[in-house]
Design an enzyme around this catalytic site. Structure first.
Site, PDB file in Angstrom:
ATOM      1  N   LEU A 291      25.623  27.118  47.241  1.00 44.67           N
ATOM      2  CA  LEU A 291      25.110  27.219  46.160  1.00 44.67           C
ATOM      3  C   LEU A 291      24.227  28.743  46.022  1.00 44.67           C
ATOM      4  CD1 LEU A 291      24.014  23.557  45.262  1.00 44.67           C
ATOM      5  CD2 LEU A 291      26.048  24.846  44.624  1.00 44.67           C
TER       6      LEU A 291
ATOM      7  N   GLU B 238      39.039  48.897  45.026  1.00 45.42           N
ATOM      8  CA  GLU B 238      37.678  49.023  44.740  1.00 45.42           C
ATOM      9  C   GLU B 238      36.824  49.930  45.374  1.00 45.42           C
ATOM     10  OE1 GLU B 238      33.926  46.098  45.683  1.00 45.42           O
ATOM     11  OE2 GLU B 238      35.134  45.451  43.869  1.00 45.42           O
TER      12      GLU B 238
ATOM     13  N   LYS C 130      43.196  39.302  46.349  1.00 46.49           N
ATOM     14  CA  LYS C 130      41.603  39.813  46.238  1.00 46.49           C
ATOM     15  C   LYS C 130      41.444  40.826  47.276  1.00 46.49           C
ATOM     16  CE  LYS C 130      37.146  39.211  45.381  1.00 46.49           C
ATOM     17  NZ  LYS C 130      36.585  39.843  46.324  1.00 46.49           N
TER      18      LYS C 130
ATOM     19  N   HIS D  55      42.494  44.141  46.087  1.00 40.68           N
ATOM     20  CA  HIS D  55      41.635  44.234  44.931  1.00 40.68           C
ATOM     21  C   HIS D  55      40.509  44.783  45.226  1.00 40.68           C
ATOM     22  CE1 HIS D  55      37.880  43.211  42.818  1.00 40.68           C
ATOM     23  NE2 HIS D  55      38.419  43.005  41.757  1.00 40.68           N
TER      24      HIS D  55
ATOM     25  N   GLY E 207      28.039  30.900  44.573  1.00 42.23           N
ATOM     26  CA  GLY E 207      28.261  29.425  44.169  1.00 42.23           C
ATOM     27  C   GLY E 207      27.392  28.887  43.294  1.00 42.23           C
TER      28      GLY E 207
ATOM     29  N   GLY F  86      31.058  39.044  40.781  1.00 38.29           N
ATOM     30  CA  GLY F  86      29.860  39.261  41.302  1.00 38.29           C
ATOM     31  C   GLY F  86      28.562  38.554  40.582  1.00 38.29           C
TER      32      GLY F  86
END
Length: 306
Positions: free
Chosen positions: A8, A181, A174, A177, A12, A124
């Site tokens: 978390l 980036e 990803k 990706h 998360g 993000g």
């Protein structure tokens, strides 16, 4: 619908909050009690005392999403879950894991009848408000079971997410990706460095970034973020010129080498990040010495003004 979230932190925690706001019950676990207590207080997260406790609070088939650092931490957590969960349950890895690891972990869990999804996650710290871009790899059964969660996490139920292929494909997409980036960020930074260096024009970089955001072919979210940063500070004197790399840029370049696909922009962008991380600058000092040796060019000493 009820699911579990392990990890978390910044990503998360925000993902758990978005799920909760979207009507999903989330049982959450993190080593930080403060993180669990905050989300319980502010978002009605259901906290638990351990991973086993989390699993015990979920209906069957259980769906558990982990948002942990790639590598040993994620490996250990998936191993622990494999001993707790039962046939038909599902594990989702939304971190930046190497796709090779995801393929291996998927096979390991499949041998126990446990489903697996690798979820490439982008967005993000803005994901809570704007939604997350989700590219997921899984078997059709697993993708179908997790679809309600993806629709809540994405910018909309119809956009920003897709089941892109089998296990491993989500983290592979990803990875690419993030390589792209790197290249986009490098190009933007070099362009603005050129304009900052043209002192006689006294260019207002914040103004230029803002006008490029509207109608320009280089408009992007990265440019939006750049424009906001330059409005606050164009000199960036308090920013250390050190750019970290998460690992996915390296994996992208390694993949290009393995496939024999030319990817010079992505490769050079990664190398420039390495250059920023070289605090000693030994290679550049050696270059200066070689230049002096063959051409007699002056070598600047540390005490000299720049």
């Amino acid at each position: 619908m009820r699911m579990g979230m392990i990890g978390l932190g910044r990503m998360g925690g925000n993902m758990a909050a978005r799920l909760l706001r979207g009507g999903i019950e989330v049982v959450g676990y993190d080593r930080s009690k403060e993180a669990m207590e905050r989300l319980a207080r502010e978002e009605k997260l259901l906290p638990c005392s351990s991973v086993a406790d989390l699993a015990s609070q979920l209906p069957s088939p259980r769906i558990i999403w982990i948002m942990l650092p790639s590598g040993d931490v994620t490996e250990s957590q998936i191993s622990e879950l494999s001993a707790i969960l039962a046939e038909g349950d599902i594990v989702i890895d939304g971190g930046n894991s190497n796709y090779h690891d995801s393929v291996r972990r998927g096979k390991m869990l499949a041998s126990k009848g446990i489903g697996f999804m690798d979820a490439g996650t982008s967005g993000g710290i803005w994901g809570l408000e704007n939604g997350y871009c989700l590219m997921v790899g899984a078997e059709p059964r697993v993708a179908s079971a997790v679809e309600p969660l993806l629709k809540v996490l994405a910018p909309s139920s119809e956009s920003g997410w897709a089941h892109v292929g089998p296990i491993g494909s989500g983290h592979f997409v990803k990875m690419v990706h993030n390589g792209i980036e790197y290249g986009m960020m490098q190009a933007i930074s070099e362009g603005f460095a050129l304009m900052e260096g043209k002192k006689e024009f006294s260019l207002d970089l914040a103004q230029i970034a803002e006008i490029w955001r509207h109608g320009s072919v280089v408009r992007s979210w990265l440019l939006d973020l750049t424009a906001d940063a330059l409005k606050a500070d164009q000199n960036l004197e308090n920013v250390v010129p050190y750019v970290a790399d998460s690992g996915e840029g390296r994996w992208t370049v390694m993949e290009a080498i393995e496939q024999g696909v030319a990817a010079p922009v992505l490769s050079l962008a990664l190398q420039m990040r390495f250059a920023s991380q070289d605090e000693m600058g030994y290679g550049y000092r050696l270059l200066a010495m070689m230049r002096n040796a063959f051409g007699g060019h002056t070598v600047k000493e540390k005490h000299e003004s720049h």
